[in-house]
Design a protein around this motif. Structure first.
Motif, PDB file in Angstrom:
ATOM      1  N   GLY A 218      -3.010  -0.555   0.647  1.00  0.00           N
ATOM      2  CA  GLY A 218      -3.122   0.721   1.325  1.00  0.00           C
ATOM      3  C   GLY A 218      -2.235   0.805   2.549  1.00  0.00           C
ATOM      4  N   TYR A 221       1.705   0.343   1.287  1.00  0.00           N
ATOM      5  CA  TYR A 221       2.225   1.311   0.322  1.00  0.00           C
ATOM      6  C   TYR A 221       1.557   2.683   0.401  1.00  0.00           C
ATOM      7  CZ  TYR A 221       4.824  -2.422  -1.965  1.00  0.00           C
ATOM      8  OH  TYR A 221       5.700  -3.435  -2.232  1.00  0.00           O
ATOM      9  N   GLY A 222       0.480   2.805   1.153  1.00  0.00           N
ATOM     10  CA  GLY A 222      -0.215   4.084   1.207  1.00  0.00           C
ATOM     11  C   GLY A 222      -0.952   4.420  -0.066  1.00  0.00           C
ATOM     12  N   ASP A 223      -1.267   3.407  -0.896  1.00  0.00           N
ATOM     13  CA  ASP A 223      -1.922   3.656  -2.182  1.00  0.00           C
ATOM     14  C   ASP A 223      -2.663   2.398  -2.611  1.00  0.00           C
ATOM     15  OD1 ASP A 223      -2.750   4.272  -4.723  1.00  0.00           O
ATOM     16  OD2 ASP A 223      -0.736   4.392  -5.599  1.00  0.00           O
ATOM     17  N   ASN A 224      -3.976   2.411  -2.506  1.00  0.00           N
ATOM     18  CA  ASN A 224      -4.766   1.280  -3.007  1.00  0.00           C
ATOM     19  C   ASN A 224      -5.783   1.738  -4.051  1.00  0.00           C
ATOM     20  OD1 ASN A 224      -6.597   2.577  -1.380  1.00  0.00           O
ATOM     21  ND2 ASN A 224      -7.094   0.811  -0.093  1.00  0.00           N
ATOM     22  N   ARG A 225      -5.413   2.769  -4.782  1.00  0.00           N
ATOM     23  CA  ARG A 225      -6.259   3.185  -5.899  1.00  0.00           C
ATOM     24  C   ARG A 225      -6.256   2.107  -6.979  1.00  0.00           C
ATOM     25  NH1 ARG A 225      -8.186   7.663  -7.400  1.00  0.00           N
ATOM     26  NH2 ARG A 225      -7.517   7.325  -9.538  1.00  0.00           N
ATOM     27  N   ARG A 256       3.500   0.763  -7.858  1.00  0.00           N
ATOM     28  CA  ARG A 256       3.745   1.582  -6.660  1.00  0.00           C
ATOM     29  C   ARG A 256       5.230   1.633  -6.303  1.00  0.00           C
ATOM     30  NH1 ARG A 256      -0.888  -0.624  -7.149  1.00  0.00           N
ATOM     31  NH2 ARG A 256      -2.783   0.415  -6.358  1.00  0.00           N
ATOM     32  N   ARG A 259       6.533   4.592  -4.414  1.00  0.00           N
ATOM     33  CA  ARG A 259       6.027   4.870  -3.084  1.00  0.00           C
ATOM     34  C   ARG A 259       7.005   4.411  -2.008  1.00  0.00           C
ATOM     35  NH1 ARG A 259       1.337   7.894  -3.095  1.00  0.00           N
ATOM     36  NH2 ARG A 259       1.127   7.162  -0.961  1.00  0.00           N
ATOM     37  N   ARG A 586     -15.148   7.437  -4.192  1.00  0.00           N
ATOM     38  CA  ARG A 586     -13.720   7.131  -4.368  1.00  0.00           C
ATOM     39  C   ARG A 586     -13.526   6.014  -5.396  1.00  0.00           C
ATOM     40  NH1 ARG A 586      -9.690   3.758  -2.164  1.00  0.00           N
ATOM     41  NH2 ARG A 586      -7.669   4.807  -1.967  1.00  0.00           N
ATOM     42  N   GLU A 648      -5.222   3.646   3.495  1.00  0.00           N
ATOM     43  CA  GLU A 648      -4.137   4.607   3.272  1.00  0.00           C
ATOM     44  C   GLU A 648      -3.870   5.431   4.527  1.00  0.00           C
ATOM     45  OE1 GLU A 648      -5.230   6.854  -0.141  1.00  0.00           O
ATOM     46  OE2 GLU A 648      -4.915   5.195  -1.559  1.00  0.00           O
ATOM     47  N   HIS A 651      -1.783   3.392   6.864  1.00  0.00           N
ATOM     48  CA  HIS A 651      -0.379   3.467   6.453  1.00  0.00           C
ATOM     49  C   HIS A 651       0.293   4.701   7.050  1.00  0.00           C
ATOM     50  CE1 HIS A 651       3.168   3.433   3.804  1.00  0.00           C
ATOM     51  NE2 HIS A 651       2.959   4.728   3.660  1.00  0.00           N
TER      52      HIS A 651
END
Length: 661
Positions: A218, A221-225, A256, A259, A586, A648, A651
């Motif tokens: 997160g 990369y701003g994405d930990n889905r 990712r 990203r 989430r 996120e 980030h």
């Protein structure tokens, strides 16, 4: 004047090493019958000193000349022998020195071996102990050597004078623990940043998966889905994914690739991921197929310097001894809770608190002197020791104090750098403490689930099951040194559920269930499982899917509809605080959420959790300070949102600070 002082320090270092080696040779000549230095006729009690000085001088010159070549060979030989071969390398150099200046007679090779080992050990302890105890002296030495190297490579260094961004992550350090450490004088350098007003400290709040893999994905990369835990069962591959596996981490980065990484054009040090960085040292996702001498790990550049090798070797041995002594004290004093700390753990602790710390700190100092930005470094020692000792035990606070000194050293170097830096110190999660699930209830989560499903545990599942690996440090050390590749298939028949753990978060997956198993599917195939889980005193709540496409949180005496938030009976989330249902929602939307997500019980009255892994301090789920790390940032920067929720969002904040001019 600076050039004169630099030359004086260089000469002093050489003289200390030369004279120390000469004294070691004279003493060895006196006590070792098989070795005899050539004596000057009529020299009396000092007759062997000229031979000792000459032999020591040649040994020193050969060491400077041949050490880089020897270390490259040693590094490629493998990690298990690294620190032993450091001394063996000195022995080989000594053998050559005796041939170059035949001023020592010896009866056989074993005598010369003893002479060489004595010489290298004597010099290593003397010089290494000084360097290890005087970080200010060591800092000056590292700065000087990096400046010399960077002047030679100045054509490749950017001349950008805009402020750089340097992020220092203290892995696993919770906001409240740091608050008390500042108050109690444990972290004098971090305290100085806060008390001077130059920095502001705030908490931030993790997602349900409160562990390094989710947080760093997160943050970087701003994405930990699709990251439900530190380890999870991937039904599409039929294998377990884990964040200590280089191949799995590389796969997370590929997912990712579109990203904007926080570290694009910068440097990643000691992290799980590159974050888009061009320059990586001890980054797990880049360790696949690399050996210790390869550039992906970053050992070679550090250990090619004899002073670094000596200093780190001495500190590593001291840390192993310290851990053995502290574990013995904890056992004798019957400190509770505690776990077994034997086996290879003393070496794992020494790797994380000494080797990893020394290597990445030296790399960051080089980055700062070279003006590289952005830079993100992870110092993992506190997290590892907290897992085995507790979050605020004396040995844990000792490690925190040493990491604070590393931060202070980096800050001091940055103050001398050509480029100004905005230095941000943060953590990726906190830790919560308590006796483990198996200590409290007499069985592991895996054993309990399999018994409730009327299944026998498969032999060998302990390494993947709910007992876990004890801490990430072991996996991180293995990734750094041995380099594993590929996913791991769970043991046992396919109709057995796969039970995994990440701190006090448990995951149960049914390999034969099509898609995500629902409550009715589970009730049909394992009718006793859900009632057993919800009634267990060590289980806080269970997330499961329903047939209608929704999901439900189940607990003892009640449930919560995930979509509407409607509570039936007793609210199983009441003890876990505000924001808990949002975190669950989430995770519930992840493509790879486990069939059952089990969060262990949290006791608000004592602040304790019972980890499904064998950990005193744990993280990975919900409950207590594990979900509240900290962010310490320059007060001149725009303040982050309050509250700051999710990696996120961190980030987004760091990216905004990175791009400020």
């Amino acid at each position: 004047m600076r050039t004169v002082r630099t030359a004086a320090r260089t000469v002093t270092e050489f003289l200390v090493l030369w004279l120390t080696s000469a004294v070691a040779l004279v003493l060895t000549d006196l006590v070792l019958p098989g070795v005899e230095l050539t004596a000057v006729p009529g020299g009396g009690p000092f007759a062997t000193i000229p031979a000792a000085l000459s032999l020591a001088l040649v040994f020193g010159v050969l060491s400077v000349t041949l050490w880089p070549l020897l270390m490259r060979a040693i590094l490629w030989a493998g990690p298990a022998l690294l620190f032993v071969l450091t001394f063996v390398g000195n022995w080989l150099i000594m053998m050559l020195a005796v041939q170059v200046v035949p001023l020592a007679r010896y009866e056989n090779a074993s005598d010369l071996f003893v002479l060489a080992i004595t010489l290298s050990a004597f010099g290593s302890v003397a010089i290494g102990a000084i360097a290890a105890r005087r970080d200010d002296t060591y800092r000056l030495m590292v700065v000087r050597r990096n400046r010399s190297r960077l002047r030679r490579a100045s054509a490749g260094v950017a001349s950008d004078e805009s402020p750089g961004l340097l992020c220092i992550q203290i892995d696993g350090l919770g906001h409240d623990v740091l608050h008390r450490a500042i108050r109690d004088g444990v972290t004098e350098h971090l305290a100085g940043l806060v008390r001077s007003g130059s920095h502001t400290m705030v908490p931030w709040y993790t997602d349900w998966s409160s562990q390094t893999g989710a947080s760093q994905l997160g943050i970087l990369y701003g994405d930990n889905r699709n990251v439900p835990a530190f380890r999870w069962y991937d039904k599409t591959r039929g294998a377990v994914a884990v964040f200590s596996n280089p191949a799995d981490n590389a796969a997370r980065e590929v997912e990712r690739a579109h990203r904007d990484g926080l570290l694009t054009g910068g440097a990643s040090r000691g992290n799980l991921f590159t974050g888009g960085a061009d320059d990586n040292v001890l980054v797990v996702s880049r360790m696949r197929g690399a050996r210790m001498g390869g550039g992906a790990t970053g050992y070679a550049d550090y250990f090619l310097d004899p002073a670094n090798a000596v200093r780190t070797t001495v500190r590593l041995v001291a840390e192993v001894i310290r851990e053995v002594r502290q574990a013995h004290h904890a056992h004798r004093a019957d400190i509770i809770p505690r776990i077994r700390r034997g086996g290879i753990y003393p070496l794992v602790r020494a790797f994380t608190t000494v080797v990893e710390t020394d290597v990445v700190t030296a790399a960051v100092i080089g980055d700062v002197i070279g003006g590289r930005s952005p830079v993100y470094v992870d110092l993992v020692g506190y997290d590892e020791v907290s897992h085995h000792s507790g979050i605020e035990r004396p040995e844990t606070l000792h490690v925190l104090r040493t990491l604070d000194a590393q931060v202070g050293m980096i800050v001091a170097v940055a103050a001398q750098a050509r480029r100004p830096y905005r230095i941000v110190v943060l953590s990726d999660h906190g830790q919560s403490q308590g006796a483990t699930f198996s200590q409290t209830y007499g069985h592991t989560l895996e054993e309990f689930v399999l018994q409730a499903c009327d299944r026998a545990p498969a032999r060998g599942t302990g390494s993947l099951g709910s007992r876990g690996r004890g801490a990430e440090g072991l996996g991180y050390a293995e990734a750094s040194l041995h380099v594993r590749t590929g996913g791991t298939a769970p043991a046992g028949p396919l109709d057995n559920p796969v039970v995994l753990a990440s701190g006090n978060l448990g995951l149960v997956s049914f390999p034969l269930a099509p898609g995500r198993a629902t409550t009715s599917w589970i009730a049909e195939h394992h009718p006793g499982l859900l009632p057993a889980l919800t009634e267990h005193p060590g289980i806080g709540f269970v997330l499961a899917a329903r047939d209608d496409g929704g999901s439900v949180v189940l607990g003892r005496g009640g449930s919560v509809d995930v979509d509407s938030g409607e509570v039936t009976g007793r609210d199983p989330l009441a003890d876990f605080g505000p924001g808990t249902l949002d975190r669950i929602r989430r995770t519930d939307r992840f493509d790879n959420v486990a069939d059952l997500m089990i969060n262990g019980r949290y006791r608000p009255d004592t602040g304790e959790v019972a980890a499904f892994e064998e950990q005193v301090g744990s993280h990975g789920g919900l409950g207590g300070p594990q979900t509240t790390p900290f962010l310490l940032y320059p007060s001149t920067l725009p303040a982050p949102p309050d509250p700051l929720r999710g990696a996120e969002c961190v980030h987004a904040v760091l990216s905004r600070w990175r791009d400020l001019r």
